[in-house]
Design a protein around this motif. Structure first.
Motif, PDB file in Angstrom:
ATOM      1  N   PRO A   1       6.394 -14.319 -13.677  1.00 19.03           N
ATOM      2  CA  PRO A   1       6.264 -15.808 -13.198  1.00 19.03           C
ATOM      3  C   PRO A   1       6.450 -15.967 -11.952  1.00 19.03           C
ATOM      4  N   LEU A   2       5.509 -17.027 -11.270  1.00 18.03           N
ATOM      5  CA  LEU A   2       5.722 -17.520 -10.140  1.00 18.03           C
ATOM      6  C   LEU A   2       6.597 -18.824 -10.182  1.00 18.03           C
ATOM      7  N   THR A   3       6.910 -19.610  -9.080  1.00 19.90           N
ATOM      8  CA  THR A   3       7.610 -20.829  -9.072  1.00 19.90           C
ATOM      9  C   THR A   3       6.956 -21.797  -8.109  1.00 19.90           C
ATOM     10  N   THR A   4       7.421 -22.851  -8.387  1.00 15.09           N
ATOM     11  CA  THR A   4       6.561 -24.178  -7.511  1.00 15.09           C
ATOM     12  C   THR A   4       7.610 -25.210  -7.376  1.00 15.09           C
ATOM     13  N   THR A   5       7.577 -25.819  -6.373  1.00 18.41           N
ATOM     14  CA  THR A   5       8.060 -27.123  -6.113  1.00 18.41           C
ATOM     15  C   THR A   5       7.212 -28.640  -6.171  1.00 18.41           C
ATOM     16  N   ASP A   6       5.955 -28.454  -6.024  1.00 20.73           N
ATOM     17  CA  ASP A   6       4.916 -29.401  -6.198  1.00 20.73           C
ATOM     18  C   ASP A   6       3.959 -29.227  -7.030  1.00 20.73           C
TER      19      ASP A   6
ATOM     20  N   VAL B   1      -0.364 -27.438 -17.508  1.00 17.56           N
ATOM     21  CA  VAL B   1      -0.056 -26.088 -16.715  1.00 17.56           C
ATOM     22  C   VAL B   1       1.560 -25.972 -16.702  1.00 17.56           C
ATOM     23  N   SER B   2       2.439 -25.556 -17.634  1.00 19.99           N
ATOM     24  CA  SER B   2       3.467 -25.415 -17.254  1.00 19.99           C
ATOM     25  C   SER B   2       4.046 -24.212 -16.772  1.00 19.99           C
ATOM     26  N   THR B   3       3.595 -23.058 -16.726  1.00 25.77           N
ATOM     27  CA  THR B   3       3.896 -22.011 -16.026  1.00 25.77           C
ATOM     28  C   THR B   3       2.533 -21.018 -15.426  1.00 25.77           C
ATOM     29  N   ILE B   4       2.783 -20.429 -14.381  1.00 31.32           N
ATOM     30  CA  ILE B   4       1.669 -19.568 -13.810  1.00 31.32           C
ATOM     31  C   ILE B   4       2.379 -18.281 -13.426  1.00 31.32           C
ATOM     32  N   GLY B   5       1.801 -17.051 -13.956  1.00 30.06           N
ATOM     33  CA  GLY B   5       2.233 -15.817 -13.665  1.00 30.06           C
ATOM     34  C   GLY B   5       1.197 -14.796 -13.288  1.00 30.06           C
ATOM     35  N   VAL B   6       1.485 -13.748 -12.754  1.00 32.38           N
ATOM     36  CA  VAL B   6       0.826 -12.610 -12.392  1.00 32.38           C
ATOM     37  C   VAL B   6       0.929 -11.710 -13.501  1.00 32.38           C
ATOM     38  N   ILE B   7      -0.290 -11.100 -13.833  1.00 26.75           N
ATOM     39  CA  ILE B   7      -0.244  -9.915 -14.975  1.00 26.75           C
ATOM     40  C   ILE B   7      -1.170  -9.081 -14.640  1.00 26.75           C
TER      41      ILE B   7
END
Length: 486
Positions: free
Chosen positions: A414-419, A395-401
């Motif tokens: 796109p959403l962002t993440t640190t962990d 899973v390289s990206t997660i977004g809301v659509i």
């Protein structure tokens, strides 16, 4: 001149005979030289002969007809050379493929045809694609080679494929009959055929996936008295009563057998099969394989753990995979190239799943090697404990659509993440609906209840117009999301 004794002569003859016995044709081995092709791709004209009509392999074989894949014309093939073809078939766009024996024949006008024998195609199809009797769409492609003597070279390169061509094949009729559904009855339902309980099954054709499962909860009281069982196929179930006939019911060879695994025995027109009798209490998963004719009761677990290098090989610190049928498990997990396994309990004393014989296969052998991925990160994992298969998708990206989001249904915000477990963002919502998805595609998506997000869940209603802080939590089950209006 040095003399050779009769004994020495016999030894030389014996060695010569032994050498001949081990001789393998051809000698020397033909050489494949893709770096120096005799012909370039433009030297050859290939026209597909594959039609949109179904290829009935049994009928073609009975008529003695080969399947013509394409015609090949070439005006510059050197004298003494011939064409060869390496043919492959696949049902999944060549993520996996299988080789089919093929030949190249030439007519009086010098036109070559790439052909396969329907019986050869049936054998490869049955072993690698499907054992089902229904028509199926596959893809077929091939390389061309030139050959003279022991010298073989690709036309163009090994990566130069002709095709893929879409082909619909009707395989040979199968003597193996697997019905679409199977039902459990016995102590669990008072032996009523009409009220028998349906097994779970995947969305695949039953011949491609002959494994059916059902979870049962056996009380200590029932186990002490004996928990009895038999299985009926759908053709019996729809009658609402027992049927005298071959394979109209399944059980065991010896009535009252307490074995938790073994061979299924089918009822015949004149003789009934025995009923099994389980003396083990608890939550159990009954798995039947109608291709192999086997059954097995195993402990039914709610979760699989993902211990590995990413979490210090700790089940407790790993992410969980969940299930709704006790054979298919899925979920998000942090994985590392340095290894991981799937585990049925928060320890190493129960069933652990390691690397099987081939990519995507699992083994429950205690000595099985670790599983691995190409790079560290968050993966969406799918495990089938009945067929011992798994997949892990990065899973390289997660977004809301959705039409409630800035880009609508055309693109993810796109959403962002640190962990890689908590994903956040600030989104301006409109009226409408939305979902979460990974890798800008729909293979991995979450929807449904914000406090219990599930794969392929329903669209989520907009929280209302305005700007919201979005927090998607994939660190624990159930997956959840909070929306806080700014």
């Amino acid at each position: 001149m040095k003399k050779i004794s009769l004994y020495g002569f016999a030894a030389i003859v014996a060695l010569s005979v032994a050498a001949c016995d081990n001789y393998e044709e051809p000698n020397p081995t033909p050489q494949v030289n893709p770096q120096e092709p005799i012909l370039k791709v433009d030297d050859v004209t290939v026209a597909s002969s594959v039609t949109t009509e179904s290829y009935d392999l049994k009928a073609l074989n009975d008529e003695g007809k080969n399947i013509v894949l394409s015609t090949v014309t070439c005006d510059v093939l050197p004298e003494g050379y011939e064409f060869l073809a390496d043919v492959e078939i696949s049902a999944n766009d060549f993520a996996r493929s299988a080789s089919v024996p093929a030949s190249v024949v030439v007519d009086e006008e010098g036109t070559y045809s790439v052909v396969v024998n329907p019986d050869d195609l049936q054998g490869v199809y049955y072993a690698n694609i499907s054992k089902g009797p229904k028509a199926k769409d596959i893809k077929i492609r091939y390389n061309l080679k030139t050959k003279t003597g022991n010298q073989i070279a690709y036309v163009g390169s090994p990566e130069n494929f002709y095709g893929p061509y879409d082909m619909t094949v009707v395989p040979f009729p199968s003597s193996l009959v697997i019905e679409e559904n199977y039902y459990l009855l016995g102590t669990i339902n008072g032996w009523s055929v009409a009220d028998a309980i349906k097994f779970n099954h995947s969305d695949a054709n039953q011949y491609d996936d002959p494994v059916f499962t059902i979870k049962v909860d056996i009380s200590a009281e029932d186990a002490a008295a004996g928990w009895w069982w038999k299985i009926v196929p759908e053709s019996t179930y729809v009658t609402g009563n027992w049927v005298d006939g071959d394979n109209t019911a399944y059980g065991v060879a010896e009535n009252g057998s307490e074995e938790l695994s073994g061979l299924l025995v089918g009822r015949t027109a004149t003789e009934d099969c025995g009923a099994g009798c389980v003396k083990t209490d608890g939550q159990l998963l009954l798995t039947i394989n109608l291709e192999e004719g086997t059954y097995e009761f195993t402990s039914a677990v709610d979760y699989l753990y993902t211990p590995g290098d990413a979490n210090g090989w700790s089940q407790i610190n790993s992410q969980l995979l969940s299930t709704n049928n006790y054979s298919d498990y899925s979920g998000y997990a942090l994985l590392s190239p340095n290894g991981f396994k799937f585990s049925s309990a928060p320890d190493w004393d129960h069933v652990n799943y390691g690397a099987g014989a081939a990519e995507g296969d699992l083994s429950t052998d205690g000595g099985a090697g670790d599983l691995s991925v190409a790079e560290a990160g968050l993966y969406y994992c799918k495990v089938n404990t009945a067929s011992l298969k798994y997949s892990a998708t990065l899973v390289s990206t997660i977004g809301v659509i959705g039409d409630a989001t800035p880009a609508g249904w055309d693109a993810s915000t796109p959403l962002t993440t640190t962990d890689n477990l908590i994903w956040t963002g600030t989104i301006e919502f409109k009226g409408g609906e939305f979902k979460f998805r990974a890798n800008d595609g729909w293979d991995i998506n979450l929807g449904g209840d914000l406090q219990n997000l599930t794969q392929d869940g329903a669209n989520i209603a907009s929280p209302g117009e305005g700007k919201y802080d979005v927090t998607l939590d994939l660190s624990k089950l159930p997956y959840s999301c909070s929306l806080v209006k700014k």
